[in-house]
Design a protein around this motif. Structure first.
Motif, PDB file in Angstrom:
ATOM      1  N   LEU A   1       0.843  -1.187   0.000  1.00 33.63           N
ATOM      2  CA  LEU A   1       0.000   0.000   0.000  1.00 33.63           C
ATOM      3  C   LEU A   1       0.886   1.248   0.000  1.00 33.63           C
ATOM      4  O   LEU A   1       1.974   1.254   0.582  1.00 33.63           O
ATOM      5  N   ASP A   2       0.408   2.281  -0.671  1.00 35.35           N
ATOM      6  CA  ASP A   2       1.121   3.554  -0.669  1.00 35.35           C
ATOM      7  C   ASP A   2       0.880   4.248   0.663  1.00 35.35           C
ATOM      8  O   ASP A   2      -0.259   4.580   1.012  1.00 35.35           O
ATOM      9  N   VAL A   3       1.957   4.482   1.393  1.00 38.07           N
ATOM     10  CA  VAL A   3       1.877   5.091   2.719  1.00 38.07           C
ATOM     11  C   VAL A   3       2.487   6.480   2.656  1.00 38.07           C
ATOM     12  O   VAL A   3       3.605   6.658   2.173  1.00 38.07           O
ATOM     13  N   LYS A   4       1.737   7.470   3.133  1.00 39.80           N
ATOM     14  CA  LYS A   4       2.244   8.825   3.195  1.00 39.80           C
ATOM     15  C   LYS A   4       2.944   9.035   4.529  1.00 39.80           C
ATOM     16  O   LYS A   4       2.351   8.850   5.584  1.00 39.80           O
ATOM     17  N   LYS A   5       4.205   9.401   4.466  1.00 41.92           N
ATOM     18  CA  LYS A   5       5.001   9.596   5.670  1.00 41.92           C
ATOM     19  C   LYS A   5       5.275  11.076   5.867  1.00 41.92           C
ATOM     20  O   LYS A   5       5.486  11.825   4.912  1.00 41.92           O
ATOM     21  N   GLY A   6       5.267  11.497   7.129  1.00 48.22           N
ATOM     22  CA  GLY A   6       5.542  12.886   7.445  1.00 48.22           C
ATOM     23  C   GLY A   6       7.032  13.174   7.453  1.00 48.22           C
ATOM     24  O   GLY A   6       7.888  12.307   7.217  1.00 48.22           O
ATOM     25  N   GLU A   7       7.348  14.413   7.728  1.00 50.49           N
ATOM     26  CA  GLU A   7       8.744  14.824   7.768  1.00 50.49           C
ATOM     27  C   GLU A   7       9.399  14.302   9.044  1.00 50.49           C
ATOM     28  O   GLU A   7       8.893  14.493  10.140  1.00 50.49           O
ATOM     29  N   GLU A   8      10.544  13.649   8.877  1.00 44.70           N
ATOM     30  CA  GLU A   8      11.258  13.087  10.011  1.00 44.70           C
ATOM     31  C   GLU A   8      12.738  13.423   9.885  1.00 44.70           C
ATOM     32  O   GLU A   8      13.220  13.877   8.834  1.00 44.70           O
ATOM     33  N   ASN A   9      13.434  13.198  10.975  1.00 44.42           N
ATOM     34  CA  ASN A   9      14.873  13.372  10.963  1.00 44.42           C
ATOM     35  C   ASN A   9      15.516  12.376  10.005  1.00 44.42           C
ATOM     36  O   ASN A   9      15.096  11.227   9.907  1.00 44.42           O
ATOM     37  N   THR A  10      16.512  12.813   9.261  1.00 42.34           N
ATOM     38  CA  THR A  10      17.136  11.964   8.237  1.00 42.34           C
ATOM     39  C   THR A  10      17.734  10.714   8.862  1.00 42.34           C
ATOM     40  O   THR A  10      17.575   9.607   8.332  1.00 42.34           O
ATOM     41  N   ARG A  11      18.400  10.845   9.991  1.00 39.89           N
ATOM     42  CA  ARG A  11      19.012   9.683  10.639  1.00 39.89           C
ATOM     43  C   ARG A  11      17.945   8.720  11.161  1.00 39.89           C
ATOM     44  O   ARG A  11      18.062   7.505  10.993  1.00 39.89           O
ATOM     45  N   LYS A  12      16.879   9.268  11.753  1.00 42.71           N
ATOM     46  CA  LYS A  12      15.806   8.408  12.260  1.00 42.71           C
ATOM     47  C   LYS A  12      15.069   7.746  11.105  1.00 42.71           C
ATOM     48  O   LYS A  12      14.675   6.581  11.201  1.00 42.71           O
ATOM     49  N   LYS A  13      14.883   8.486  10.020  1.00 43.23           N
ATOM     50  CA  LYS A  13      14.196   7.928   8.858  1.00 43.23           C
ATOM     51  C   LYS A  13      14.993   6.774   8.260  1.00 43.23           C
ATOM     52  O   LYS A  13      14.429   5.748   7.858  1.00 43.23           O
ATOM     53  N   LYS A  14      16.299   6.901   8.209  1.00 38.02           N
ATOM     54  CA  LYS A  14      17.137   5.837   7.670  1.00 38.02           C
ATOM     55  C   LYS A  14      17.109   4.612   8.575  1.00 38.02           C
ATOM     56  O   LYS A  14      17.046   3.472   8.096  1.00 38.02           O
ATOM     57  N   LYS A  15      17.117   4.831   9.894  1.00 41.79           N
ATOM     58  CA  LYS A  15      17.069   3.712  10.833  1.00 41.79           C
ATOM     59  C   LYS A  15      15.740   2.978  10.745  1.00 41.79           C
ATOM     60  O   LYS A  15      15.701   1.738  10.763  1.00 41.79           O
ATOM     61  N   ASP A  16      14.643   3.731  10.621  1.00 45.90           N
ATOM     62  CA  ASP A  16      13.333   3.094  10.496  1.00 45.90           C
ATOM     63  C   ASP A  16      13.224   2.296   9.203  1.00 45.90           C
ATOM     64  O   ASP A  16      12.609   1.219   9.178  1.00 45.90           O
ATOM     65  N   ALA A  17      13.803   2.808   8.126  1.00 46.71           N
ATOM     66  CA  ALA A  17      13.768   2.081   6.856  1.00 46.71           C
ATOM     67  C   ALA A  17      14.533   0.767   6.960  1.00 46.71           C
ATOM     68  O   ALA A  17      14.104  -0.258   6.406  1.00 46.71           O
ATOM     69  N   GLU A  18      15.664   0.768   7.664  1.00 46.97           N
ATOM     70  CA  GLU A  18      16.428  -0.469   7.839  1.00 46.97           C
ATOM     71  C   GLU A  18      15.651  -1.485   8.674  1.00 46.97           C
ATOM     72  O   GLU A  18      15.643  -2.681   8.363  1.00 46.97           O
ATOM     73  N   MET A  19      14.975  -1.013   9.726  1.00 46.26           N
ATOM     74  CA  MET A  19      14.184  -1.917  10.561  1.00 46.26           C
ATOM     75  C   MET A  19      12.990  -2.481   9.778  1.00 46.26           C
ATOM     76  O   MET A  19      12.639  -3.655   9.930  1.00 46.26           O
ATOM     77  N   GLU A  20      12.385  -1.662   8.923  1.00 45.52           N
ATOM     78  CA  GLU A  20      11.282  -2.156   8.100  1.00 45.52           C
ATOM     79  C   GLU A  20      11.755  -3.216   7.120  1.00 45.52           C
ATOM     80  O   GLU A  20      11.054  -4.196   6.869  1.00 45.52           O
ATOM     81  N   ASP A  21      12.937  -3.040   6.563  1.00 46.60           N
ATOM     82  CA  ASP A  21      13.483  -4.051   5.650  1.00 46.60           C
ATOM     83  C   ASP A  21      13.744  -5.367   6.378  1.00 46.60           C
ATOM     84  O   ASP A  21      13.488  -6.448   5.825  1.00 46.60           O
TER      85      ASP A  21
END
Length: 566
Positions: free
Chosen positions: A419-439
């Motif tokens: 599903l297409d999920v709209k994400k809000g503005e987040e810190n670049t470092r936190k966003k990268k960490k969350d993307a790794e955990m999602e993977d």
């Protein structure tokens, strides 16, 4: 000398007639001294009936405003929308006007309009008694202007804190991120959602309410409700050490079991004998317990199968006879830790319910109990005394994951839709960490899905690019692996890079029937309502000339006083 205003009377035998005051045609005497033809040409049957009205539609939910704050959902050209339109025509419900004439609606039909014109049109046919005993009929078009107006529910959706009931879903485990809040406009919808959760997961609910406002005069209070839904702390593939009383109540199963799957009950399986059992939700919440080892990625150890010997049990832990199907699935597995290969000759042997899937060289993941620390004191005492197995197999690995390839995910023959999920503005470092955990979470889910056929029956899986290229693992046919994913289970994808369609020659007949693909008037025909098509609507007049009704007999009413069609 007195002058009479009445028309001269002419006597034909026993019948008296008069001359029409306009055309001098002999007619029967009537109060207007006019024939029906002249009366139809001069009288307006539609007087007092509006030919324009306004309808309000909510742009958010596409519902129509009815009255007193009520909104209803209606499709275009439907019977419900026709009733709504007729109720908004002023003067149509009057049975008698100021002169005493009765009005009756005998027909109504939809008239085609441009899709984006924000207009609706209907053609009405009414009958009216203009003089005593004389009934005229006339057709005219009523136009409805559609205005946008938000309904109460859509207005509340855009306001902060407009919710009435909150459902907080929580699962208190460390290796999964499980916490979601659901907001509902009323208490009933939240209750239906909680009822749905009760059918799919073992859970318990704690409810509370907060007073927002109150009216002492009417004794009406406004509350906000909060429901805390706590899901059981057990997850698929967790290793459990059941309480002795609970193990006896579900068929005297072994106390060391694996969680097979979780629905409204907790299904467990004995990894040594294959015996299964179900733990009811009430039984779990009566005496909750934690898993001795959670199914986290860090707790799973990779093993390499070196060999196996089939095991045929006649009776399981509960002293009951073992079924033939389960009896053939057990095997004693000889395995070694993948990290120990080339380092030492350490090997372990143990029975496994997954033995029928294994063959020499396969890679699987499981729990290494020789080096694990169990959270339950009794289980830990049994482990140190050697009364528990050395390892417990959880699932088999397939494809590039088993061989440790870095691009194993790209070589899978199946994929899932997202599903297409709209994400809000987040810190670049936190966003990268969350993307790794999602993977990482997605890869764990894909491995579970790849090794569990029963789990795949509830998920739509599609062919990947690797499947289209024929990169499927070849089966040597040595063992029957019924959990391995096959191409027959995969759904075809929509190919967007195919060649364009060939040009089709269009003849005169196809140009004539071009409008046949448009479903104009289809809903009206389904509801047995008349429909004026596009070509006829371009030449329709707003008001026809009134005509006398043959025999001065009233026609059948189109709808009753309650708005129901007759």
């Amino acid at each position: 000398m007195e002058i009479a205003n009445a028309a001269p009377a002419i006597t034909h035998g026993t019948t008296s007639t008069i001359l029409c005051c306009l055309c001098a045609t002999p007619i029967a005497p009537n109060p207007s001294n006019t024939c029906t033809s002249c009366l139809a040409s001069t009288a307006d049957v539609t007087r007092g009936i509006s030919t324009e009205a306004t309808l309000h539609q909510c742009r958010g939910c596409s519902r129509w405003h009815q009255d007193a704050g009520k909104w209803i959902g209606c499709e275009l050209e439907s019977r419900e929308l026709m009733t709504l339109c007729l109720n908004n025509v002023s003067g149509l419900r009057k049975k008698k006007d100021g002169a005493g004439g009765r009005v009756r609606l005998v027909d109504a039909a939809w008239v085609w309009t441009e899709p984006h014109s924000m207009r609706l049109k209907i053609r009405l046919t009414i009958q009216r008694e203009v003089v005593s005993g004389t009934i005229l009929q006339q057709s005219f078009v009523v136009t409805f202007i559609v205005r946008n107006q938000q309904c109460i529910e859509c207005q509340a959706a855009f306001r902060q804190g407009s919710w009435k009931s909150l459902v907080q879903v929580r699962q208190r485990v460390g290796h999964k991120r499980m916490g979601m809040d659901f907001y509902f406009p009323d208490k009933g919808k939240a209750a239906r959602f909680i009822s749905f959760l009760e059918d799919v997961v073992p859970m318990k609910v704690k409810s509370s309410k907060k007073l927002i406002s109150t009216d002492d005069k009417s004794n009406v209070s406004n509350y906000k409700y909060t429901n805390l839904v706590e899901i059981c702390t057990l997850c698929k593939d967790d290793l459990l050490f059941l309480p002795k009383k609970l193990a006896r109540s579900i068929g005297n199963i072994s106390r060391l079991v694996l969680v097979k799957n979780i629905s409204n009950v907790i299904s467990v399986i004995d990894p040594l004998t294959g015996q299964t059992g179900n733990i009811e939700s009430d039984a779990y919440w009566r005496e909750p317990f934690r898993p001795v080892i959670t199914a986290a990625r860090t707790r799973l150890t990779r093993f390499v199968v070196l060999g196996k010997d089939p095991v045929f049990l006649e009776r399981n832990m509960s002293k009951k006879a073992v079924g033939k199907s389960q009896r053939s699935k057990l095997a004693r597995i000889t395995a070694a830790r993948e990290a120990d290969l080339g380092m030492n000759d350490s090997q372990m042997e143990e029975c496994s319910h997954l033995g029928y899937l294994m063959k020499s060289g396969d890679v699987c993941v499981g729990y290494d109990l020789t080096e694990a620390q169990l959270v339950d004191d009794e289980a830990e005492e049994l482990r140190t005394s050697g009364k528990l197995p050395d390892f417990v197999m959880v699932r088999k690995l397939y494809g590039g994951v088993a061989s440790g390839e870095s691009d194993a995910a790209k070589k899978r023959v199946f994929r899932l839709q997202r599903l297409d999920v709209k994400k809000g503005e987040e810190n670049t470092r936190k966003k990268k960490k969350d993307a790794e955990m999602e993977d990482v979470d997605e890869e764990d889910f894909m491995q579970e899905l790849e090794a569990d056929k029963e789990m795949r029956t509830r998920v739509n899986i599609y062919k990947s690019d690797a499947a289209a290229k024929g990169n499927e693992d070849k089966d040597d046919g040595e063992d029957e692996d019924d959990q391995k994913i096959t191409l027959d289970e995969l759904l075809d994808n929509l190919v967007l890079d195919s060649k364009p369609d060939e040009a089709i020659e269009v003849d005169d007949d196809m140009e004539t029937n071009q409008g046949a693909f448009i479903s104009e008037g289809e809903r009206a025909a389904k509801d047995k309502i008349g429909y004026v098509g596009r070509d006829e609507a371009l030449h329709i007049v707003s008001k026809d000339t009134a005509v006398p009704v043959a025999g001065n007999v009233w026609g059948k009413e189109f709808m009753d006083k309650d708005g129901n069609f007759l």
